[in-house]
Design an enzyme around this catalytic site. Sequence first.
Site, PDB file in Angstrom:
ATOM      1  N   HIS A 340      46.008  41.218  40.081  1.00 15.31           N
ATOM      2  CA  HIS A 340      46.250  42.267  40.426  1.00 15.31           C
ATOM      3  C   HIS A 340      45.019  41.952  40.933  1.00 15.31           C
ATOM      4  O   HIS A 340      45.106  42.546  42.446  1.00 15.31           O
ATOM      5  CB  HIS A 340      46.507  43.551  39.863  1.00 15.31           C
ATOM      6  N   HIS A 345      43.320  42.671  45.574  1.00 10.86           N
ATOM      7  CA  HIS A 345      42.379  43.404  46.326  1.00 10.86           C
ATOM      8  C   HIS A 345      41.134  42.022  46.422  1.00 10.86           C
ATOM      9  O   HIS A 345      40.948  42.776  47.578  1.00 10.86           O
ATOM     10  CB  HIS A 345      41.283  43.777  44.566  1.00 10.86           C
ATOM     11  N   GLU A 385      44.977  50.571  47.961  1.00 14.56           N
ATOM     12  CA  GLU A 385      46.189  50.710  46.935  1.00 14.56           C
ATOM     13  C   GLU A 385      47.584  50.421  47.070  1.00 14.56           C
ATOM     14  O   GLU A 385      48.228  49.170  47.062  1.00 14.56           O
ATOM     15  CB  GLU A 385      46.000  51.395  45.295  1.00 14.56           C
ATOM     16  N   SER A 404      50.199  42.573  45.515  1.00 14.35           N
ATOM     17  CA  SER A 404      50.408  42.088  43.996  1.00 14.35           C
ATOM     18  C   SER A 404      51.826  42.009  43.180  1.00 14.35           C
ATOM     19  O   SER A 404      51.527  42.026  42.186  1.00 14.35           O
ATOM     20  CB  SER A 404      49.274  42.765  42.980  1.00 14.35           C
TER      21      SER A 404
END
Length: 498
Positions: A340, A345, A385, A404
Amino acid sequence: MLSLRKVKGVLLQTAFPATSKTLKVRKVFSVHQGAQSAYFSDVGATSIESNNVSETYGAHRSDIPDSDTRHVSGRQQLERTFSGIPSLSERTSLIFKTSHTPGGLQSVIQLFSDHGLNMTHIESRPNKLTEDLYEFSVDFEGHIESSRIQSLLSDLKSKDHCQDVYISDPTMVPWFPQKITDLDSFATKTLDAGSDLEADHPGFHDEVYRTRRSAIVEGAKAYRFGNEIPRVDYSESETRTWSTVYKKLKELYPKYACSQFNRILPLMEMNCGYSENNIPQLEDISRYLHSCTGFRLRPVCGLLSARDFLNALAFRTFFSTQYIRHHSRPLYTPEPDVCHELLGHVPMFADKDFADFSHEIGLASLGASDADIKRLATCYWFSVEFGLCYEGKDVKAYGAGLLSSFGELEYACANHRPAGGTFERPEILPWIPSLAAETEYPITTFQPTYYCASSLKDATSKMKEFCDTEINRPFHVTYQALTDSVLVDRNVKLEKNQ
C-alpha cells in the site's frame, strides 16, 4: 501511516490509518523596519511579515542540502544545525494603546528597531471606549527578561502617546514539532504496534509470520532522523506476495491512474529498484524523493494518531511501514503494508503539486485543535487516500487507497459495470475541502462518495485556501527548507507532549 479508526480491509482496499483565520487586507498605510513591512487594514486587522520568516518550501533540489550529507553528518551536526532556530520561549507579546495621530505608530515601531528587536507579528483594533485610541498587540523575538526588552518597556511607558503598556501571557496550544528531529519523540508512540495482529488477520495464527513482523518493527523503533533507514532482506515468499500485487495493479494503471502517477512509476523502476521481482528499500526511495520534491520517508512500527501523522507532513516526511501482508492472501490486507505504501502513496510524492498538497495539510495541522485535526484528516482521506482528478472527461485516481486496490480502482474510475465486482456506482462530487471535511465515510467497504478535482494544481490551490481561511489557530508557521524547521510568528506555549 495515519490512524483514523480501527480498520478492516476488503479485497485490495487497504484500510487506513487512524483518522487564524486570514483576513483580507486593504492597504491603508505602510511602515518599514529594516526588511519588514506592515500593512494595516481598514477593518482593524494588522499583519506583519519579515524576510527571515518568509522562506518557502524546498520543492527543488537547489533549495535542499545534499541528501548524502544529511545521512552521514550524525546527530551532533544536526543539533548544531538546529541550534540557531529561535525557540518558542524566545518570543514575547506586548500590548499597548497609542493615540490615533500621524506618525504615532511609526515612532513606536522605531523603538523596536532602536533596541534591536525583530517583530514577527502585529495586530491592531480600534479602542472600544475611545475613538482616538488604537490597541496594538505585537509579538517579537527575545526573552522577556532580556535587558533590551526591559529597556524597550521603559521607553514605551515614557512616551506621552502610549498607554497601558504590558506584557501578555503566551497562548496555550497543542504540542507540535518545531524541527524535523522532533519527529523522533513520537515516531514510536503508535496506536497499534505493527507486531500486534487482530484475530481476523490472515497471519494471526502464523508464528513465523508474527516473528518476522516483530523483527522488522524493531528496526523501525530504533530509527532516528539522520540515520540510514534499516534495510529489510525480504524473503522469497514476501517477494512473491509483492509480485502478485505489483503485476495485478500494473495492468490497471495505464487505464485508471492519473498521468502523473504513470509518468513517475517508470522513474521509480529506474531509480529506486521497483520491479515485479524486487521490493524496493525505503532508504533508496527516500533519497530519490528528496532529490525530486524535498519529501522523505521514515519507517514506522504501527498506526500513528492523526495529529502525529499529519504533523510529520509539515516537514515533508511520510511515515511508511516496511512489513508486508500475509502470503496466504496477497490481494487482501486489513491494514497498511509495504504494498500500500510503496505502490499507493510513494510515487505521487515525486510530483511537486501532490507533494505541496500534502505539505499544506501538514503545516495546517501544527498546533491545530482536535476538531480541526479531524477535519484535516477527513480531507486527507478524500484526497491523499481516495482522491480523483479529471483528465479530459475521464476520471483518474491519485489517492493511495485506490492506487493500491485493484477492485476499488476499477470501481471508482471505470464507466462500465460491473466494475470492481459490483454493479453499483459511486457518487462523484467536485473537490470542495470544506464539504469533504464534514463527510462521513465507511472503512470496510468501497467508498460511496469520492471528490474529484479538475487537476492536482486545483486540488492544491483549494486545499491551501481551506487551510488559510478555515483552520483557526492563534499563530502562523513558516517552513524553513534549509533547516527542516518551522518558525512561529506568535508567543505561544505548547501543552505537554503526551
